[in-house]
Design a protein around this motif. Structure first.
Motif, PDB file in Angstrom:
ATOM      1  N   ASP A   1      -9.823   4.548   8.975  1.00 25.87           N
ATOM      2  CA  ASP A   1      -8.578   5.092   8.927  1.00 25.87           C
ATOM      3  C   ASP A   1      -7.663   3.554   8.832  1.00 25.87           C
ATOM      4  N   THR A   2      -6.808   3.661   8.114  1.00 27.18           N
ATOM      5  CA  THR A   2      -5.795   2.751   7.890  1.00 27.18           C
ATOM      6  C   THR A   2      -4.442   2.739   8.459  1.00 27.18           C
TER       7      THR A   2
ATOM      8  N   MET B   1     -10.388  -0.072   3.942  1.00 25.12           N
ATOM      9  CA  MET B   1     -10.536   1.068   2.561  1.00 25.12           C
ATOM     10  C   MET B   1     -12.071   1.157   2.235  1.00 25.12           C
TER      11      MET B   1
ATOM     12  N   GLU C   1       0.788  -1.293   0.048  1.00 30.45           N
ATOM     13  CA  GLU C   1       0.024   0.049  -0.157  1.00 30.45           C
ATOM     14  C   GLU C   1       0.926   0.973   0.018  1.00 30.45           C
TER      15      GLU C   1
ATOM     16  N   GLY D   1      -2.500   5.136  -0.325  1.00 31.30           N
ATOM     17  CA  GLY D   1      -3.560   4.923  -0.305  1.00 31.30           C
ATOM     18  C   GLY D   1      -4.321   3.950  -1.586  1.00 31.30           C
ATOM     19  N   LYS D   2      -3.008   3.470  -2.327  1.00 30.97           N
ATOM     20  CA  LYS D   2      -3.283   2.561  -3.411  1.00 30.97           C
ATOM     21  C   LYS D   2      -2.703   1.290  -3.130  1.00 30.97           C
TER      22      LYS D   2
ATOM     23  N   GLU E   1     -14.083   3.152   4.374  1.00 30.92           N
ATOM     24  CA  GLU E   1     -13.700   4.384   4.680  1.00 30.92           C
ATOM     25  C   GLU E   1     -13.108   4.646   5.854  1.00 30.92           C
TER      26      GLU E   1
END
Length: 166
Positions: free
Chosen positions: A117-118, A112, A62, A65-66, A115
């Motif tokens: 927080d990662t 994700m 990651e 965010g991708k 939505e």
């Protein structure tokens, strides 16, 4: 005794981190020459050595965010991740790759999708590297120079042709 070992192995796999303690040696490369391309390439190659002896398992990364799949070379435990982004979006600075196994990636995708927080999710390991940035744009690109030279050649040929015809 065999059942006991099997149960311990299953518990270890269910708990997630299949690698245990590990050492990572990485090599990174980023393109910095914006004059030759509109895109910036990032390449991260790393060797993963697990204390548990595990090898060959799939990894995912990651970055910003991708999510990207990480490829594994057939020899040893060498992995490589590469991606391309537009040069205007490739800011200079430190990039952080968070690497996950299958289970960790499923948890990340779920967070994700919801939505959430990662940043609190634990990854297998992280790799940080520096991108020095791209060189500044020239006001005169190679395409413009090529067109200008082609027009000059066309003009010279037409002028020479008209002199020969007279």
């Amino acid at each position: 005794m065999k059942i006991f070992v099997l149960i311990i192995a299953c518990v270890a796999l269910v708990q997630g981190n299949i690698c245990g303690r590990h050492t990572v040696t990485e090599e990174t490369y980023t393109t910095t020459e914006r004059r030759l391309s509109d895109d910036t390439a990032f390449i991260v190659k790393f060797k993963l050595q697990c204390s548990s002896g595990a090898q060959g398992f799939p990894l995912f990364a990651e970055v910003g965010g991708k999510i990207y799949p990480v490829t594994k070379s057939p020899e040893q435990n060498i992995y490589q991740l590469s991606w391309v982004t537009e040069s205007s979006n490739a800011a200079s600075g430190t990039y952080k790759l968070r690497l996950f196994d299958d289970d960790g990636m499923n948890v990340l995708r779920k967070a994700m999708r919801n939505e959430e927080d990662t940043s609190g999710l634990s990854s297998l390991f992280d790799i940080e590297f520096n991108h020095p940035g791209n060189t500044r744009d020239l006001w005169l690109t190679s395409e413009v120079v090529g067109i200008f030279v082609a027009v000059l050649i066309y003009y010279a040929v037409c002028r020479l042709r008209s002199e020969v015809m007279d």
